[in-house]
Scaffold this motif. Structure first.
Motif, PDB file in Angstrom:
ATOM      1  N   THR A 179      -6.922   5.791   0.583  1.00 51.59           N
ATOM      2  CA  THR A 179      -5.709   5.246   1.384  1.00 51.59           C
ATOM      3  C   THR A 179      -4.670   4.560   0.389  1.00 51.59           C
ATOM      4  N   ALA A 180      -5.380   3.687  -0.728  1.00 51.67           N
ATOM      5  CA  ALA A 180      -4.515   3.229  -1.713  1.00 51.67           C
ATOM      6  C   ALA A 180      -3.731   4.120  -2.420  1.00 51.67           C
ATOM      7  N   ARG A 181      -4.224   5.409  -2.692  1.00 53.63           N
ATOM      8  CA  ARG A 181      -3.515   6.668  -3.449  1.00 53.63           C
ATOM      9  C   ARG A 181      -2.596   7.184  -2.658  1.00 53.63           C
ATOM     10  N   THR A 182      -2.868   7.513  -1.287  1.00 56.55           N
ATOM     11  CA  THR A 182      -2.026   8.183  -0.492  1.00 56.55           C
ATOM     12  C   THR A 182      -0.762   7.108  -0.171  1.00 56.55           C
ATOM     13  N   ARG A 183      -0.967   6.019  -0.108  1.00 55.38           N
ATOM     14  CA  ARG A 183       0.238   5.019   0.423  1.00 55.38           C
ATOM     15  C   ARG A 183       1.134   4.670  -0.845  1.00 55.38           C
ATOM     16  N   GLY A 184       0.464   4.847  -2.158  1.00 57.03           N
ATOM     17  CA  GLY A 184       1.051   4.553  -3.430  1.00 57.03           C
ATOM     18  C   GLY A 184       1.008   3.040  -3.476  1.00 57.03           C
ATOM     19  N   VAL A 185      -0.264   2.274  -3.123  1.00 54.60           N
ATOM     20  CA  VAL A 185      -0.190   0.654  -2.986  1.00 54.60           C
ATOM     21  C   VAL A 185      -1.398   0.511  -4.086  1.00 54.60           C
ATOM     22  N   THR A 186      -1.626  -0.786  -4.305  1.00 52.38           N
ATOM     23  CA  THR A 186      -2.695  -1.130  -5.107  1.00 52.38           C
ATOM     24  C   THR A 186      -4.136  -1.225  -4.129  1.00 52.38           C
ATOM     25  N   LEU A 187      -5.176  -1.185  -4.748  1.00 47.02           N
ATOM     26  CA  LEU A 187      -6.574  -1.169  -3.880  1.00 47.02           C
ATOM     27  C   LEU A 187      -6.481  -2.561  -3.259  1.00 47.02           C
ATOM     28  N   LEU A 188      -5.907  -3.617  -3.908  1.00 46.93           N
ATOM     29  CA  LEU A 188      -5.893  -4.888  -3.311  1.00 46.93           C
ATOM     30  C   LEU A 188      -5.123  -4.950  -1.845  1.00 46.93           C
ATOM     31  N   GLU A 189      -3.993  -4.488  -2.145  1.00 47.29           N
ATOM     32  CA  GLU A 189      -2.984  -4.099  -1.085  1.00 47.29           C
ATOM     33  C   GLU A 189      -3.747  -3.471   0.032  1.00 47.29           C
ATOM     34  N   ALA A 190      -4.174  -2.232  -0.072  1.00 47.08           N
ATOM     35  CA  ALA A 190      -4.582  -1.478   0.795  1.00 47.08           C
ATOM     36  C   ALA A 190      -5.869  -2.081   1.657  1.00 47.08           C
ATOM     37  N   ALA A 191      -6.707  -3.051   0.852  1.00 53.12           N
ATOM     38  CA  ALA A 191      -7.744  -4.065   1.415  1.00 53.12           C
ATOM     39  C   ALA A 191      -7.251  -4.877   2.307  1.00 53.12           C
TER      40      ALA A 191
END
Length: 204
Positions: A179-191
């Protein structure tokens, strides 16, 4: 910090003794566990290698110079503190940092070593060096607090995904990475997004 009060201060305020006599609090105990997890040259090197990108076991064996059987023990300890994750990527099993802040542990250690080396080299004004050292300690404590907070959020999001989808924690972690990689966000933001969506879906 209050944990470093002098003896004269404790004599003038005897009621403060029970507060300091209870041992380390939960945050400091968790911090100590994190430091224990990287308190070995091989594990520190693993974090350094993974800070450059994901790596397979053969790549980590080559990078650290240790055998697969020895490497597995160190990887288990790092995974136990949720500093790294193991996922399938591109048809192979790889390891990667659980969150970028984990690399900050190495940066903090290197900064302390540099400060210690500079101090050992000798200074004409050693007393004045105490202020930069205090600032360095505050900076590293702040970095550690950020790391612990990030780990808590990511762990909570992983639990949320596992409960919602009925999958294992490892599968939930892999989904969070995707999810983080697909959205281009950090892992913390995805969490944080995952936890926010979970709260919105709860029945009122």
């Amino acid at each position: 910090m209050s944990s470093h009060n002098t003896g004269s201060e404790s004599r003038t305020a005897p009621t403060a003794a029970p507060v300091h006599g209870g041992g380390a609090g939960p945050t400091m105990s968790a911090a100590a566990d994190v430091f224990k997890a990287v308190a070995h040259p091989v594990r520190a090197q693993i974090l350094e290698l993974l800070s450059r990108g994901e790596s397979s076991i053969p790549e980590l064996c080559e990078g650290t110079g240790v055998k697969n059987t020895h490497l597995a023990r160190h990887l288990t300890q790092l995974r136990g503190q949720q500093l790294i994750h193991r996922i399938w990527s591109g048809g192979r099993l790889v390891y990667r940092l659980a969150y970028p802040e984990a690399a900050g542990l190495l940066a903090a250690a290197q900064a302390v070593l540099q400060a210690r080396t500079a101090s050992a080299d000798g200074s004409l004004q050693p007393v004045r060096e105490e202020l930069p050292d205090a600032a360095l300690v505050d900076e590293q404590l702040s970095m550690l607090e950020s790391l612990l907070a990030s780990r808590s959020v990511i762990a909570e999001a992983r639990t949320s995904i596992a409960a919602r989808r009925g999958c294992t924690p490892e599968e939930a972690a892999a989904e969070l990475f995707r999810t983080a990689r697909t959205r281009g966000v950090t892992l913390l933001e995805a969490a944080r997004d995952e936890l926010g969506n979970g709260q919105e879906q709860r029945p009122t």
